[in-house]
Design a protein around this motif. Structure first.
Motif, PDB file in Angstrom:
ATOM      1  N   ALA A  57     -38.989  28.884  13.853  1.00  0.00           N
ATOM      2  CA  ALA A  57     -37.905  28.428  14.710  1.00  0.00           C
ATOM      3  C   ALA A  57     -36.570  28.780  14.074  1.00  0.00           C
ATOM      4  O   ALA A  57     -35.975  28.000  13.343  1.00  0.00           O
ATOM      5  CB  ALA A  57     -38.014  26.925  14.922  1.00  0.00           C
ATOM      6  N   VAL A  58     -36.132  30.007  14.301  1.00  0.00           N
ATOM      7  CA  VAL A  58     -34.935  30.475  13.602  1.00  0.00           C
ATOM      8  C   VAL A  58     -34.024  31.231  14.549  1.00  0.00           C
ATOM      9  O   VAL A  58     -34.423  31.650  15.630  1.00  0.00           O
ATOM     10  CB  VAL A  58     -35.307  31.414  12.431  1.00  0.00           C
ATOM     11  CG1 VAL A  58     -36.083  30.674  11.380  1.00  0.00           C
ATOM     12  CG2 VAL A  58     -36.107  32.606  12.933  1.00  0.00           C
ATOM     13  N   ARG A  59     -32.805  31.388  14.131  1.00  0.00           N
ATOM     14  CA  ARG A  59     -31.879  32.282  14.816  1.00  0.00           C
ATOM     15  C   ARG A  59     -31.431  33.334  13.805  1.00  0.00           C
ATOM     16  O   ARG A  59     -31.079  32.993  12.674  1.00  0.00           O
ATOM     17  CB  ARG A  59     -30.665  31.493  15.324  1.00  0.00           C
ATOM     18  CG  ARG A  59     -31.040  30.526  16.428  1.00  0.00           C
ATOM     19  CD  ARG A  59     -29.907  29.623  16.821  1.00  0.00           C
ATOM     20  NE  ARG A  59     -30.324  28.788  17.941  1.00  0.00           N
ATOM     21  CZ  ARG A  59     -29.642  27.756  18.397  1.00  0.00           C
ATOM     22  NH1 ARG A  59     -28.477  27.439  17.848  1.00  0.00           N
ATOM     23  NH2 ARG A  59     -30.080  27.059  19.408  1.00  0.00           N
ATOM     24  N   ARG A  79     -31.129  18.729  16.532  1.00  0.00           N
ATOM     25  CA  ARG A  79     -30.963  20.020  17.184  1.00  0.00           C
ATOM     26  C   ARG A  79     -29.816  20.759  16.535  1.00  0.00           C
ATOM     27  O   ARG A  79     -28.829  20.181  16.139  1.00  0.00           O
ATOM     28  CB  ARG A  79     -30.665  19.832  18.688  1.00  0.00           C
ATOM     29  CG  ARG A  79     -31.740  19.026  19.388  1.00  0.00           C
ATOM     30  CD  ARG A  79     -33.101  19.703  19.259  1.00  0.00           C
ATOM     31  NE  ARG A  79     -33.156  20.938  20.005  1.00  0.00           N
ATOM     32  CZ  ARG A  79     -33.527  20.995  21.272  1.00  0.00           C
ATOM     33  NH1 ARG A  79     -33.865  19.896  21.897  1.00  0.00           N
ATOM     34  NH2 ARG A  79     -33.569  22.136  21.897  1.00  0.00           N
ATOM     35  N   SER A  80     -29.971  22.068  16.380  1.00  0.00           N
ATOM     36  CA  SER A  80     -28.850  22.863  15.914  1.00  0.00           C
ATOM     37  C   SER A  80     -27.762  22.723  16.979  1.00  0.00           C
ATOM     38  O   SER A  80     -28.064  22.386  18.113  1.00  0.00           O
ATOM     39  CB  SER A  80     -29.273  24.299  15.724  1.00  0.00           C
ATOM     40  OG  SER A  80     -29.750  24.809  16.931  1.00  0.00           O
ATOM     41  N   PRO A  81     -26.526  23.002  16.675  1.00  0.00           N
ATOM     42  CA  PRO A  81     -26.068  23.683  15.474  1.00  0.00           C
ATOM     43  C   PRO A  81     -25.692  22.759  14.334  1.00  0.00           C
ATOM     44  O   PRO A  81     -24.787  23.069  13.590  1.00  0.00           O
ATOM     45  CB  PRO A  81     -24.854  24.447  15.988  1.00  0.00           C
ATOM     46  CG  PRO A  81     -24.277  23.555  17.043  1.00  0.00           C
ATOM     47  CD  PRO A  81     -25.432  22.791  17.629  1.00  0.00           C
ATOM     48  N   ARG A  94     -32.082  31.788   2.847  1.00  0.00           N
ATOM     49  CA  ARG A  94     -31.484  30.455   2.902  1.00  0.00           C
ATOM     50  C   ARG A  94     -31.021  29.945   1.538  1.00  0.00           C
ATOM     51  O   ARG A  94     -30.447  28.876   1.429  1.00  0.00           O
ATOM     52  CB  ARG A  94     -32.483  29.457   3.505  1.00  0.00           C
ATOM     53  CG  ARG A  94     -32.549  29.583   5.009  1.00  0.00           C
ATOM     54  CD  ARG A  94     -33.403  28.486   5.599  1.00  0.00           C
ATOM     55  NE  ARG A  94     -33.422  28.605   7.056  1.00  0.00           N
ATOM     56  CZ  ARG A  94     -34.526  28.499   7.769  1.00  0.00           C
ATOM     57  NH1 ARG A  94     -35.677  28.236   7.200  1.00  0.00           N
ATOM     58  NH2 ARG A  94     -34.474  28.625   9.075  1.00  0.00           N
ATOM     59  N   GLY A 118     -25.998  28.302  13.607  1.00  0.00           N
ATOM     60  CA  GLY A 118     -27.254  28.140  12.892  1.00  0.00           C
ATOM     61  C   GLY A 118     -28.000  29.441  12.697  1.00  0.00           C
ATOM     62  O   GLY A 118     -29.177  29.439  12.331  1.00  0.00           O
ATOM     63  N   LEU A 144     -36.642  34.319   5.527  1.00  0.00           N
ATOM     64  CA  LEU A 144     -35.673  33.230   5.613  1.00  0.00           C
ATOM     65  C   LEU A 144     -35.701  32.332   4.378  1.00  0.00           C
ATOM     66  O   LEU A 144     -34.692  31.772   3.991  1.00  0.00           O
ATOM     67  CB  LEU A 144     -35.952  32.377   6.868  1.00  0.00           C
ATOM     68  CG  LEU A 144     -35.277  32.773   8.173  1.00  0.00           C
ATOM     69  CD1 LEU A 144     -33.790  32.457   8.104  1.00  0.00           C
ATOM     70  CD2 LEU A 144     -35.471  34.231   8.542  1.00  0.00           C
ATOM     71  N   ALA A 148     -27.521  22.371  11.775  1.00  0.00           N
ATOM     72  CA  ALA A 148     -27.847  23.212  10.626  1.00  0.00           C
ATOM     73  C   ALA A 148     -27.066  24.515  10.751  1.00  0.00           C
ATOM     74  O   ALA A 148     -27.170  25.201  11.757  1.00  0.00           O
ATOM     75  CB  ALA A 148     -29.334  23.495  10.601  1.00  0.00           C
ATOM     76  N   ARG A 149     -26.272  24.844   9.755  1.00  0.00           N
ATOM     77  CA  ARG A 149     -25.567  26.124   9.773  1.00  0.00           C
ATOM     78  C   ARG A 149     -26.505  27.239   9.347  1.00  0.00           C
ATOM     79  O   ARG A 149     -27.496  27.015   8.669  1.00  0.00           O
ATOM     80  CB  ARG A 149     -24.394  26.090   8.791  1.00  0.00           C
ATOM     81  CG  ARG A 149     -23.095  25.581   9.398  1.00  0.00           C
ATOM     82  CD  ARG A 149     -22.031  25.471   8.337  1.00  0.00           C
ATOM     83  NE  ARG A 149     -21.488  26.761   7.934  1.00  0.00           N
ATOM     84  CZ  ARG A 149     -20.521  27.388   8.597  1.00  0.00           C
ATOM     85  NH1 ARG A 149     -20.062  26.905   9.717  1.00  0.00           N
ATOM     86  NH2 ARG A 149     -20.049  28.524   8.151  1.00  0.00           N
ATOM     87  N   GLY A 150     -26.185  28.451   9.773  1.00  0.00           N
ATOM     88  CA  GLY A 150     -26.935  29.613   9.296  1.00  0.00           C
ATOM     89  C   GLY A 150     -26.324  30.115   8.005  1.00  0.00           C
ATOM     90  O   GLY A 150     -25.606  29.382   7.327  1.00  0.00           O
ATOM     91  N   ALA A 205     -34.885  29.644  18.024  1.00  0.00           N
ATOM     92  CA  ALA A 205     -35.091  28.243  17.657  1.00  0.00           C
ATOM     93  C   ALA A 205     -35.773  27.540  18.818  1.00  0.00           C
ATOM     94  O   ALA A 205     -35.856  28.070  19.927  1.00  0.00           O
ATOM     95  CB  ALA A 205     -33.752  27.585  17.339  1.00  0.00           C
ATOM     96  N   GLU A 206     -36.253  26.345  18.577  1.00  0.00           N
ATOM     97  CA  GLU A 206     -36.945  25.596  19.609  1.00  0.00           C
ATOM     98  C   GLU A 206     -36.027  25.403  20.817  1.00  0.00           C
ATOM     99  O   GLU A 206     -34.870  24.993  20.666  1.00  0.00           O
ATOM    100  CB  GLU A 206     -37.346  24.235  19.044  1.00  0.00           C
ATOM    101  CG  GLU A 206     -38.657  23.728  19.588  1.00  0.00           C
ATOM    102  CD  GLU A 206     -39.114  22.536  18.776  1.00  0.00           C
ATOM    103  OE1 GLU A 206     -39.165  21.436  19.344  1.00  0.00           O
ATOM    104  OE2 GLU A 206     -39.402  22.726  17.573  1.00  0.00           O
ATOM    105  N   GLY A 207     -36.508  25.698  21.983  1.00  0.00           N
ATOM    106  CA  GLY A 207     -35.711  25.505  23.183  1.00  0.00           C
ATOM    107  C   GLY A 207     -34.727  26.635  23.465  1.00  0.00           C
ATOM    108  O   GLY A 207     -34.030  26.614  24.475  1.00  0.00           O
TER     109      GLY A 207
END
Lengths: 823, 356
Positions: A584-586, B108-110, B354, A524, B350, B112-114, A630-632
């Protein structure tokens, strides 16, 4: 360069559709950036004499002007201020439609009626000058009331704005453009043959010429013209200069500029009587020698710069007594400028070493029409035609001028004439064409190359002196091939696609880099591109102590250093996104960071002039950095990210270990960070960003971080890879055993796992840590690690007895090797 | 209990049927089956009572009982099917999820891909096209010596062409000998030197990478940018090969409706040199604002390797010939994705990234 079509027609009967001409010029490498049509729609514009200029009450930006244009005086309101009573100016009477489509009406401003408009050069599309009116006072033959097209000899014209490539000084003039175009269109081409009547005294009796630096100035010529009347240029000259983008000044300066535009040879006229001693001397500037140039700026010469080749050797022109009067080939001095009172003109025309001009032009940050031409290389033998032409033009505008007899001509070593044996096969071999010898001669001849048959299927090609870009063989063969291709037409050369046996492909590093990206995208994470150029303090902010490598000439202070880490750039990128509510990003980045050259070890690079020296290039490392926000997300997620990357790259045996001696890793949380090791080699770091560092970038909350050195991870066999051979999958059921082991805090959990794995042998399918517990029931300084061991045999179902035995072996090994205690 | 009570089969059948039909769920039906057809049911009792009958009656009644049981079991099976279907429908209904209402943020990720950066995507796509055409992908350092960046490329000190490249110099030892490379062309020199050293000519390679020029950033320029360089050195390579290779690459990357053209130009390290344009990707050649109504967009520079460059690398220009070309990766990305301002590529927003 702005080239009016009418001027090009002086040399060849060029005709036809403008679009077709543009296409031809483009295809010849004379790229047309723009086409301007001038002199159209000026039929109603007349020359007016200004009778009176007065102010308008309550207005300070416009004035009331009374003009006369062959009839009754007219009242005009005008916003220009560059003229006065008595001047001749263009008038567009009511009803005129200007070239840009504006229709002139009768208007009333501040109670004053304006019966037309006085025009600037731009409004008439005659020049780019829109600052003031196009003042016509002093232009020969201009009278009030005459249509401006008659007064200025204006015919509708087309001006091509052409970019001439750096290797084509020959084409940087009207004659040069016309020569190429004529060759392409199959038209006859001829240069002007100026006629000069020399009647005065011998030039040697009026002036001297000497060159002390023949390496810098291999040819200097001096001519003298006496009884010159300085005044306005004839309309045609003024108009052509204007169309070409130069401002007419006076007939002497204009003639010099006209010759330069026409033939490409810059010349410089001096007021002979304002030279300290009559004559010119060319020499090297002494260090610190100063001179005020025509623009009124004092310039200091002769100092070496810090750049390669900036030797500080500048060529200056002096009067006969050695006093500087100009920077050679670049800019004239103010002291000997042509003025209205000038009567005797000394004309300098020289050939300079292009490198000398380029060097001084760069170090003085002074680029002029002349320097730009000289640094590309002028025609050392074209000087005579150019000075003749100057004398001819001056004699036309100043009827009584007397040209002194002869030319002072100081010659050093001029470039050797070049003859190249051009095999037809070599041309076709390089171009992929099937031209015959006669065709090649037919293409080169019209642009001035002398072509003689030389044995079978070859030409002896004499390179004209205006083509300094064409070198001796073997280089010259490529140069001539380009000329052949250019005149033939690049687009006419048949396209082919070469083939070869070797397969294409990516290197291991490139493939691995792609897989790292794939793995991170799968987590992600989004890839960012942060700058390689950073502020000096950026690296320090993220805990990198070593000073970054500086850039000698940065564009801005905050882009003055080479980054050693991507952390600062990525934190900033995160911060910026959080500001924009994208929190909330990576993020990840794969790129180069720089550190000092490895001391004492030459990278064996070739350096400076001739590649003779050794050089020490900065060490370039390629990092993959991941910022988990990201969150957490926290340090544990960074570990998971490492697992994912290692799995994708089939890396095995990577260990996560706390920093040595409790020393903090740069930018990372002191108690929530670790090194990534392969054996004893550190290949990366991970953990959380130090909260204080995060705060420095305006960031809050836990931020996971993973950084891997790609060079170490994928190259050089530092990190072993999981083997590619597969194991068959057992068809028999597996059995799980859970072991909760109290182990000393000092012993990493993965080490315990390794011990269990080794003890379990081939029948142990997997070992998974599934719980960690500290608290009552476990001694302080220890924690309970709960592992799930899965056993499976390829050929049978394991019996309870067998599993029990394996469990005992594993437990015993853990107890013995890492002091584990079963809970 | 001697057979005095005659069996009322009709009543038995209707009672049994009633009991079965009363079940509303498969579980109730199973219970009803047990009580109506099981060991303790009236039906079973009737069977047991057969013994009291005489031979003939026993056979007749036994057959009738058997048929009755068969009918009842078939009925139970039919009822079970119906009930099962109803229960499954109810369960599926209870599990209903409207896929238009999924709140992705709750996941929760993953899941969603980056994304990779658009420049990476463009570079990878270009690499793939060239690899398929038989090119190897090479790389070189971003900090270079003057030799590799300029001199070996036929630009000695003070060469006016150096003016085309506004250069960053590093503060390392001698003045201005180490620079941030202004183009990917130094990789040409490194490839040729290595091939001579290791005896591995010919060369068919492309070299993508980051470059630096001291230009102020604007909508179409960045001081830090990416280029890809191409180099072919082989026997009998011609200008026609260069033109054909560029055309093949153009069609493969931009699509078959996009073509290329070469125009004479000047680069110190190629001769003949050519600028190359491609069909405007916006108007496909019809003429628009982007291409200033020419129908063409400038993409890059190219040409036949200059003999001076060959000689600097120790390659005999009589034996070998070759071509080189180069163009901007960022510019390709800009053209392909119609990015109005190139600075968006380095802003790392982003919301922009995106979209790729």
């Amino acid at each position: 360069m702005r080239a009016p079509l009418s001027w090009l027609r002086d040399f060849a009967p060029i005709d036809g559709d403008v679009d077709a001409l543009v296409a031809s010029l483009d295809d010849l490498g004379l790229m047309v950036e723009g086409v301007e049509r001038v002199g159209e729609g000026l039929g109603d514009v007349v020359v007016a004499r200004v009778l009176e200029v007065g102010s308008i009450e309550g207005a300070d930006r416009i004035r009331r002007v009374l003009v006369e244009a062959g009839g009754d005086p007219l009242e005009i309101v005008c916003g220009a201020f560059n003229f006065g009573a008595g001047d001749l100016v263009p008038l567009a009477p009511v009803g005129t439609v200007l070239p840009d489509g504006t229709e002139i009406g009768r208007r009333k401003m501040r109670g004053v009626t304006s019966n037309g408009m006085l025009c600037s050069g731009r409004e008439l599309a005659l020049s780019d000058d829109g600052e003031g009116l196009l003042v016509l006072t002093g232009v020969a033959g201009v009278e009030a009331g005459a249509p401006i097209v008659d007064a200025l000899g204006i015919e509708p014209d087309v001006v091509f704005d052409i970019t001439v490539e750096g290797n084509r000084p020959d084409a940087w003039c009207m004659a040069g453009v016309a020569r190429d175009l004529a060759a392409r269109l199959g038209l006859p081409f001829s240069l002007p043959e100026p006629k000069v009547r020399s009647a005065g005294p011998a030039v040697a009796s009026l002036a001297s010429a000497a060159v002390e630096a023949p390496d810098m100035c291999p040819r200097l010529t001096v001519r003298v013209i006496e009884s010159v009347a300085v005044g306005a240029s004839p309309a045609l000259i003024a108009r052509r200069l204007t169309m070409a983008g130069m401002r007419p000044i006076n007939n002497v300066v204009d003639a010099s500029n006209y010759v330069m535009l026409e033939l490409g040879q810059p010349t410089h006229p001096y007021d002979l009587d304002r030279l300290g001693a009559p004559g010119l001397l060319v020499r090297r500037a002494r260090p610190g020698e100063a001179l005020t140039t025509l623009d009124g700026v004092e310039r200091t010469l002769g100092y070496p710069g810090r750049g390669l080749g900036e030797t500080g050797e500048d060529c200056i022109i002096c009067d006969a007594a050695g006093v500087p009067v100009g920077i050679g080939g670049i800019f004239g001095g103010a002291s000997s400028e042509i003025s209205e009172s000038t009567t005797r003109v000394l004309l300098e025309a020289a050939y300079f070493d292009p490198m000398v001009i380029a060097r001084t032009s760069k170090s003085q940050r002074l680029r002029t029409e002349a320097s730009a031409r000289f640094e590309r290389g002028c025609d050392p033998l074209g000087i005579d035609r150019a000075t003749d032409r100057f004398c001819e033009l001056l004699a036309q505008s100043s009827r009584d001028a007397v040209v002194a007899q002869g030319t002072l001509d100081v010659r050093g070593e001029l470039p050797e004439p070049i003859t190249i044996t051009l095999r037809t096969e070599a041309v076709n071999g390089l171009l992929g064409t099937g031209l015959d010898t006669a065709q090649i001669a037919g293409l080169l001849g019209p642009i001035g190359f002398g072509c003689e048959a030389s044995g079978d299927e070859a030409l002896a090609v004499a390179v004209p002196s205006n083509r300094p870009d064409v070198r001796p063989a073997p280089h010259g063969i490529a140069d001539l091939a380009e000329e052949v291709a250019r005149i033939y037409g690049y687009s006419r050369i048949a396209r082919s696609q070469p083939t070869w046996a070797e397969p294409g492909g990516l290197t291991e590093r490139q493939r691995m880099r792609r897989r790292v990206r794939e793995a991170l995208v799968g987590l992600g994470a989004t890839e960012v591109w942060t700058s390689s150029l950073v502020d000096e303090g950026d690296d320090a902010t993220v805990g990198v102590v070593a000073r970054p490598i500086g850039i000698a000439n940065p564009m801005a202070q905050d882009q003055g250093w080479l980054r050693r880490t991507q952390m600062a750039g990525m934190l900033r990128a995160l911060s910026r996104n959080r500001d924009r509510r994208q929190g909330a990003v990576r993020l990840f980045e794969v790129g180069v960071v720089f550190s000092e050259p490895t001391p004492g070890r030459s990278s064996g690079e070739r350096s400076g002039p001739g590649g003779a020296q050794e050089a020490f290039l900065p060490t370039e490392g390629e990092l993959a950095s991941v910022l988990l926000a990201a969150e957490g997300d926290d340090a544990r997620v960074a570990v998971a990210a490492l697992e994912a990357v290692a799995d994708e790259l089939r890396l095995s045996g990577l260990k996560v270990r706390p920093p040595e001696g409790g020393e903090a890793l740069p930018g990372l949380h002191p108690t929530r960070s670790a090194r990534v090791l392969s054996g004893a080699v550190q290949v990366g770091t991970l953990g959380e960003i130090d909260p204080a560092v995060a705060e420095a970038f305006g960031l809050e909350g836990r931020l996971g971080w993973l950084e891997l050195d790609l060079g170490l991870v994928v190259e050089g066999g530092v990190v072993p890879r999981r083997e590619e051979r597969t194991r068959p999958i057992s068809r028999f059921p597996s059995s799980d055993i859970d072991l909760a082991l109290a182990v000393d805090d000092a012993i990493p959990a993965d080490e315990v796992g390794d011990v269990l794995r080794a003890a379990g042998g081939d029948l142990l399918e997997s070992v998974t840590l599934f719980d960690v517990y500290r608290g009552p029931g476990v001694d302080p300084g220890r924690r309970s690690l709960a592992f799930r061991l899965r056993f499976c045999a390829p050929d049978r179902t394991l019996t309870d007895h067998e599993v029990g035995a394996l469990r005992a072996v594993c437990l015993e090994a853990a107890e013995r090797q890492v002091g584990a205690v079963l809970r | 209990m001697s057979g005095a009570v005659p069996l009322d089969l009709a009543a038995l059948e209707s009672a049994t049927e009633r009991a079965l039909r009363a079940a509303e769920t498969t579980a109730e039906l199973a219970e009803a089956e047990t009580s109506a057809l099981g060991k303790r049911s009236a039906l079973a009792g009737a069977h047991r009572s057969l013994g009291a009958l005489d031979e003939e009656d026993r056979r007749r009644v036994g057959r009738e009982l058997h048929e009755l049981r068969g009918r009842m079991e078939a009925l139970a099976a039919e009822l079970r099917r119906g009930l099962h279907e109803r229960e499954r429908a109810a369960a599926l209904e209870a599990d209903r999820l409207d896929l238009t209402e999924v709140v992705l943020g709750d996941l929760r990720s993953p899941i969603a891909r980056g994304r990779t950066h658009p420049v990476t995507q463009t570079r990878d796509a270009l690499e793939d096209v060239f690899v398929a055409m038989g090119f190897k992908v090479a790389e070189g350092p971003e900090a270079e010596t003057d030799w590799y960046n300029f001199e070996a490329l036929n630009m000695p000190p003070s060469h006016p062409a150096r003016g085309m490249y506004d250069t960053f110099f590093l503060e390392l030892g001698e003045p201005e000998t180490i620079v941030l490379r202004t183009h990917t062309s130094p990789v040409q020199i490194r490839l040729m030197e290595a091939a001579v050293r290791e005896g591995t000519l010919p060369i068919h390679a492309v070299a993508p990478g980051r470059c630096f020029r001291r230009d102020t950033a604007d909508a179409s320029h960045l001081p830090v940018f990416h280029q890809v360089e191409g180099l072919v050195v082989d026997r009998g390579i011609t200008f026609g090969d260069l033109a054909g290779t560029i055309e093949a690459f153009t069609a493969a990357y931009f699509g078959p409706e996009v073509h290329s053209r070469l125009r004479p130009s000047y680069f110190p390290f190629t001769e003949p040199s050519a600028e190359y344009d491609i069909t405007c990707t916006i108007c496909l050649g019809a003429g628009c604002r982007t291409c200033s109504n020419t129908g063409w967009l400038e993409l890059g520079g190219s040409g036949m390797v200059d003999p001076a460059v060959f000689l600097a690398c120790g390659i005999d220009p009589e034996e070998w010939s070759g071509f080189a070309f180069g163009f901007g990766i960022d510019r390709c990305a800009q053209m392909r994705h119609q990015i109005p301002d190139m600075r968006a590529l380095v802003e790392n927003d982003l919301r922009f990234l995106r979209q790729f």
